[in-house]
Design a protein around this motif. Structure first.
Motif, PDB file in Angstrom:
ATOM      1  N   TYR A  20       0.833  -1.203   0.000  1.00 24.42           N
ATOM      2  CA  TYR A  20       0.000   0.000   0.000  1.00 24.42           C
ATOM      3  C   TYR A  20       0.872   1.259   0.000  1.00 24.42           C
ATOM      4  O   TYR A  20       0.627   2.200  -0.752  1.00 24.42           O
ATOM      5  CB  TYR A  20      -0.915  -0.024   1.227  1.00 24.42           C
ATOM      6  CG  TYR A  20      -1.755   1.216   1.386  1.00 24.42           C
ATOM      7  CD1 TYR A  20      -2.871   1.417   0.578  1.00 24.42           C
ATOM      8  CD2 TYR A  20      -1.450   2.174   2.343  1.00 24.42           C
ATOM      9  CE1 TYR A  20      -3.649   2.552   0.714  1.00 24.42           C
ATOM     10  CE2 TYR A  20      -2.217   3.306   2.489  1.00 24.42           C
ATOM     11  CZ  TYR A  20      -3.312   3.491   1.679  1.00 24.42           C
ATOM     12  OH  TYR A  20      -4.078   4.613   1.816  1.00 24.42           O
ATOM     13  N   LEU A  21       1.902   1.272   0.845  1.00 25.19           N
ATOM     14  CA  LEU A  21       2.781   2.436   0.895  1.00 25.19           C
ATOM     15  C   LEU A  21       3.520   2.636  -0.424  1.00 25.19           C
ATOM     16  O   LEU A  21       3.693   3.776  -0.872  1.00 25.19           O
ATOM     17  CB  LEU A  21       3.771   2.299   2.048  1.00 25.19           C
ATOM     18  CG  LEU A  21       3.168   2.440   3.443  1.00 25.19           C
ATOM     19  CD1 LEU A  21       4.213   2.133   4.507  1.00 25.19           C
ATOM     20  CD2 LEU A  21       2.582   3.816   3.645  1.00 25.19           C
ATOM     21  N   SER A  22       3.929   1.543  -1.046  1.00 28.87           N
ATOM     22  CA  SER A  22       4.595   1.655  -2.345  1.00 28.87           C
ATOM     23  C   SER A  22       3.656   2.256  -3.386  1.00 28.87           C
ATOM     24  O   SER A  22       4.055   3.120  -4.174  1.00 28.87           O
ATOM     25  CB  SER A  22       5.071   0.281  -2.818  1.00 28.87           C
ATOM     26  OG  SER A  22       6.064  -0.206  -1.968  1.00 28.87           O
TER      27      SER A  22
ATOM     28  N   ARG B  16       3.172   6.008  -2.675  1.00 31.57           N
ATOM     29  CA  ARG B  16       4.336   6.789  -3.099  1.00 31.57           C
ATOM     30  C   ARG B  16       4.349   6.953  -4.615  1.00 31.57           C
ATOM     31  O   ARG B  16       4.634   8.033  -5.126  1.00 31.57           O
ATOM     32  CB  ARG B  16       5.621   6.114  -2.629  1.00 31.57           C
ATOM     33  CG  ARG B  16       5.870   6.267  -1.153  1.00 31.57           C
ATOM     34  CD  ARG B  16       7.203   5.652  -0.754  1.00 31.57           C
ATOM     35  NE  ARG B  16       7.322   5.647   0.682  1.00 31.57           N
ATOM     36  CZ  ARG B  16       7.509   4.559   1.417  1.00 31.57           C
ATOM     37  NH1 ARG B  16       7.606   3.379   0.840  1.00 31.57           N
ATOM     38  NH2 ARG B  16       7.606   4.648   2.719  1.00 31.57           N
ATOM     39  N   ALA B  17       4.046   5.865  -5.326  1.00 31.24           N
ATOM     40  CA  ALA B  17       4.029   5.930  -6.782  1.00 31.24           C
ATOM     41  C   ALA B  17       2.937   6.885  -7.261  1.00 31.24           C
ATOM     42  O   ALA B  17       3.151   7.669  -8.187  1.00 31.24           O
ATOM     43  CB  ALA B  17       3.825   4.542  -7.372  1.00 31.24           C
TER      44      ALA B  17
ATOM     45  N   SER C 170       3.498  10.391  -9.266  1.00 30.52           N
ATOM     46  CA  SER C 170       2.814  10.536 -10.550  1.00 30.52           C
ATOM     47  C   SER C 170       1.919  11.775 -10.536  1.00 30.52           C
ATOM     48  O   SER C 170       1.865  12.524 -11.500  1.00 30.52           O
ATOM     49  CB  SER C 170       1.978   9.288 -10.835  1.00 30.52           C
ATOM     50  OG  SER C 170       1.198   9.467 -11.990  1.00 30.52           O
ATOM     51  N   SER C 171       1.247  11.992  -9.423  1.00 31.37           N
ATOM     52  CA  SER C 171       0.371  13.156  -9.286  1.00 31.37           C
ATOM     53  C   SER C 171       1.181  14.439  -9.319  1.00 31.37           C
ATOM     54  O   SER C 171       0.779  15.422  -9.935  1.00 31.37           O
ATOM     55  CB  SER C 171      -0.411  13.058  -7.980  1.00 31.37           C
ATOM     56  OG  SER C 171      -1.188  14.210  -7.793  1.00 31.37           O
ATOM     57  N   ASP C 172       2.333  14.442  -8.658  1.00 24.46           N
ATOM     58  CA  ASP C 172       3.194  15.627  -8.675  1.00 24.46           C
ATOM     59  C   ASP C 172       3.659  15.936 -10.083  1.00 24.46           C
ATOM     60  O   ASP C 172       3.678  17.089 -10.504  1.00 24.46           O
ATOM     61  CB  ASP C 172       4.409  15.429  -7.763  1.00 24.46           C
ATOM     62  CG  ASP C 172       4.036  15.455  -6.292  1.00 24.46           C
ATOM     63  OD1 ASP C 172       2.924  15.926  -5.975  1.00 24.46           O
ATOM     64  OD2 ASP C 172       4.854  14.997  -5.469  1.00 24.46           O
ATOM     65  N   ALA C 173       4.034  14.906 -10.829  1.00 22.53           N
ATOM     66  CA  ALA C 173       4.495  15.110 -12.201  1.00 22.53           C
ATOM     67  C   ALA C 173       3.360  15.651 -13.063  1.00 22.53           C
ATOM     68  O   ALA C 173       3.568  16.542 -13.883  1.00 22.53           O
ATOM     69  CB  ALA C 173       5.026  13.805 -12.781  1.00 22.53           C
ATOM     70  N   ASN C 174       2.157  15.137 -12.872  1.00 20.12           N
ATOM     71  CA  ASN C 174       1.013  15.607 -13.649  1.00 20.12           C
ATOM     72  C   ASN C 174       0.645  17.041 -13.284  1.00 20.12           C
ATOM     73  O   ASN C 174       0.255  17.820 -14.147  1.00 20.12           O
ATOM     74  CB  ASN C 174      -0.196  14.701 -13.428  1.00 20.12           C
ATOM     75  CG  ASN C 174      -0.042  13.359 -14.096  1.00 20.12           C
ATOM     76  OD1 ASN C 174       0.793  13.190 -14.983  1.00 20.12           O
ATOM     77  ND2 ASN C 174      -0.821  12.395 -13.659  1.00 20.12           N
TER      78      ASN C 174
END
Length: 66
Positions: free
Chosen positions: A29-31, A34-35, A39-43
């Motif tokens: 779940y933590l992995s 984090r992913a 991904s949200s930050d990049a978007n």
């Protein structure tokens, strides 16, 4: 000299199994979180300012407005 350890009771074995399963699920779940966050930050950095200004959107609800 041989050392013998007493056998675990079924309840102890079950508890150890549940603990191991919970630890494995929490790690996965933590992995995933984090992913998703990276991904949200990049978007967010790639999106336009009008999309960022949208209020009430929830990606968990399929991107619809709340």
């Amino acid at each position: 000299m041989d050392r013998t350890e007493p056998d675990k009771s079924p309840a102890d074995e079950w508890s150890a199994s549940v603990d191991a399963t919970c630890n494995r699920l929490m790690s996965n779940y933590l992995s995933l979180m984090r992913a998703a966050a990276s991904s949200s930050d990049a978007n967010n950095h790639e999106s336009s300012s009008t999309e960022q200004a949208e209020v009430g959107s929830d990606p968990r609800a399929g991107g619809g407005l709340m």
